[in-house]
Design a protein around this motif. Structure first.
Motif, PDB file in Angstrom:
ATOM      1  N   GLY A 345       0.811  -1.210   0.000  1.00  0.00           N
ATOM      2  CA  GLY A 345       0.000   0.000   0.000  1.00  0.00           C
ATOM      3  C   GLY A 345       0.841   1.256   0.000  1.00  0.00           C
ATOM      4  N   LYS A 417      -3.891   5.288   5.847  1.00  0.00           N
ATOM      5  CA  LYS A 417      -4.748   5.114   4.668  1.00  0.00           C
ATOM      6  C   LYS A 417      -4.063   4.275   3.594  1.00  0.00           C
ATOM      7  N   ASP A 421      -5.356   0.499   2.327  1.00  0.00           N
ATOM      8  CA  ASP A 421      -5.531   0.084   0.935  1.00  0.00           C
ATOM      9  C   ASP A 421      -4.772  -1.211   0.666  1.00  0.00           C
ATOM     10  N   ASN A 425      -6.902  -4.650  -0.204  1.00  0.00           N
ATOM     11  CA  ASN A 425      -6.793  -5.086  -1.597  1.00  0.00           C
ATOM     12  C   ASN A 425      -5.617  -6.027  -1.845  1.00  0.00           C
ATOM     13  N   VAL A 466      -6.919   7.776  -2.282  1.00  0.00           N
ATOM     14  CA  VAL A 466      -6.666   7.103  -1.005  1.00  0.00           C
ATOM     15  C   VAL A 466      -5.956   8.029  -0.031  1.00  0.00           C
TER      16      VAL A 466
END
Length: 507
Positions: A345, A417, A421, A425, A466
């Motif tokens: 991420g 954040k 992500d 994901n 994001v």
């Protein structure tokens, strides 16, 4: 416009649901904490209180009140123009940044658990505050103010814990320089020579750093190590890693302490990223890990446990639990699954994150000055200082594209954040790069470079939904407006370089 939160005022005003500010003031146990602060005020002889919050750039703002008014201010809070979250500065056209003079006033409510006596003037104490929209606003009265960097971080971290059952614990490496003053009070070189890890140069600053450490321990910072870095007057003093919000608060407190010590010694505490070319910059690497479980431990740090100079919550650190970044295979250099997803991420969002971690025009002098291990590539590796992210030891990794001018609350929110992500994901960061990144590129590896100017970084942030979500409601608009104005000011300024380069370029 502020993020709309479906809240309303108390019964008697036509609404039945309490507002955010009312729920905050009436939270279970807060009344008892307010009473405990009164006992501390009387016990310590406190006469004055600083009520403080963090602006969009990380500057500490607020008001002061006589301690006699503690109970009233704890319930009602104080009011201050919304523009205080933007340092109440003007843009280059002469207009107030963020909010005009017609805007309402925010409400700051002090957090009693953050009460702390100032060790350099024991008549004064400080409290951190949470910010709210004005109670009389037509839209979302009394809602959380999304221009509040501290409040945003708390709420983002709470949501992250709820979604993943994980707590961000991180520590920072706050490099800064102690500079001499000339007769006019302007910077006049470093207080010591630029010899990295040299004990004699460290010793030359001993009276300064020992005063810093004394004040830090009084204010709840568990100091663990320090050294002389490789720039003039450059020191790095580290304190124990902890929960994200407490670490961000402590870094802000550390800066306040350094500023005070500089006044006492008649020198300058410089957190500017790159005051000198040809030597290392003032970085602020963030060492990150995600934990499941654990407990809270109070450290008195040499203070009298029966008469702490602040509320005991200031001395609390998260300990124990399961560090999910630890290796889960026989390869001790490879983080576990959660760690890899978190790295995935962050690597994906390094461009947008750079606008937060490298937040000034001057920050990019660090990235352009070659030979000093500055992080300029979106890659990762174990103990590899040529990449933007490195696994610095089993169980933690070091985010390197951040410097001493960072707003630590915005940075922690952005990192959360990016990791969110990665976890949601299942982002794969690719294999760890063990080579010098420059040699890897010569061998044909395609590596994305970080933004190399503030303007490019802001453009990357604009495209990254994001990382922008780390700045909810008003915050992204305010940050973008403030930083674009800073970039424009630089672009329309004639510098000494311009004069040296072009003054005599034609006959």
């Amino acid at each position: 416009m502020e993020q709309r939160i479906k809240t309303a005022t108390k019964k008697g005003t036509g609404r039945s649901t309490p507002t955010d500010i009312e729920k905050f003031v009436d939270a279970p146990g807060r009344k008892e904490l307010v009473a405990q602060v009164r006992k501390k005020i009387d016990e310590l002889g406190i006469e004055y209180l600083y009520l403080q919050f963090v602006s969009v750039t990380g500057r500490i703002m607020g008001k002061g009140i006589p301690a006699d008014h503690w109970e009233s201010i704890a319930k009602k809070g104080f009011q201050l123009v919304y523009g205080a979250t933007m340092n109440l500065f003007l843009n280059r056209r002469g207009d107030y940044l963020g909010y005009g003079p017609e805007a309402a006033e925010l409400v700051g409510i002090p957090e009693p658990e953050t009460f702390m006596q100032l060790p350099w003037d024991k008549r004064v104490a400080r409290l951190w505050c949470t910010l709210f929209r004005n109670r009389e606003e037509r839209v979302d009265p009394g809602a959380f103010l999304t221009a509040d960097a501290r409040g945003n971080l708390r709420r983002i971290h709470d949501q992250f814990k709820k979604d993943h059952g994980l707590q961000l614990r991180h520590g920072t490496e706050p490099e800064m320089m102690w500079l001499k003053k000339d007769e006019s009070g302007q910077p006049n070189g470093g207080y010591s020579n630029p010899y990295c890890y040299h004990i004699d140069q460290f010793e030359s600053l001993r009276p300064v750093y020992m005063r810093v450490i004394e004040y830090c321990r009084k204010m709840g910072l568990d100091m663990i190590q320090g050294d002389h870095e490789d720039s003039p007057g450059q020191l790095e003093l580290n304190f124990t890693y902890d929960d994200a919000l407490r670490t961000a608060d402590r870094l802000a407190t550390y800066r306040q302490i350094c500023a005070q010590v500089a006044r006492e010694f008649g020198i300058i505490a410089c957190f500017m990223c790159k005051p000198f070319m040809g030597v290392s910059a003032n970085g602020c690497h963030h060492n990150i890990s995600l934990w499941r479980g654990g407990k809270e431990e109070t450290k008195t740090l040499g203070n009298d446990a029966k008469k702490l100079p602040g509320m005991p919550q200031n001395y609390v650190y998260a300990t124990g639990g399961d560090n999910t970044f630890m290796p889960d295979t026989d390869d001790i250099q490879l983080p576990g699954k959660i760690g890899l997803q978190a790295i995935g991420g962050i690597v994906k969002h390094l461009g947008g994150l750079t606008a937060i971690g490298c937040s000034t025009v001057n920050s990019y002098r660090r990235l352009w000055d070659t030979g000093f291990w500055a992080p300029v590539f979106s890659d990762w590796g174990f103990q590899n200082r040529t990449t933007g992210l490195r696994v610095s030891a089993p169980g933690r990794f070091e985010y390197r594209a951040v410097d001493a001018m960072v707003n630590p609350h915005l940075m922690a929110a952005g990192i959360l954040k990016a990791m969110d992500d990665g976890l949601k994901n299942n982002l794969n960061p690719g294999p760890s790069e063990e080579r010098n990144i420059y040699q890897a590129m010569e061998a044909g590896k395609q590596v994305k470079k970080l933004p190399m100017t503030l303007g490019d970084a802001l453009a990357a942030l604009e495209k990254d939904d994001v990382i922008r979500s780390a700045m909810p409601g008003e915050m992204y608009r305010l940050y973008d407006e403030y930083k674009r104005d800073e970039w424009e000011r630089f672009l329309h300024t004639v510098t000494e370089w311009d004069l040296r380069t072009y003054m005599d370029c034609l006959p």
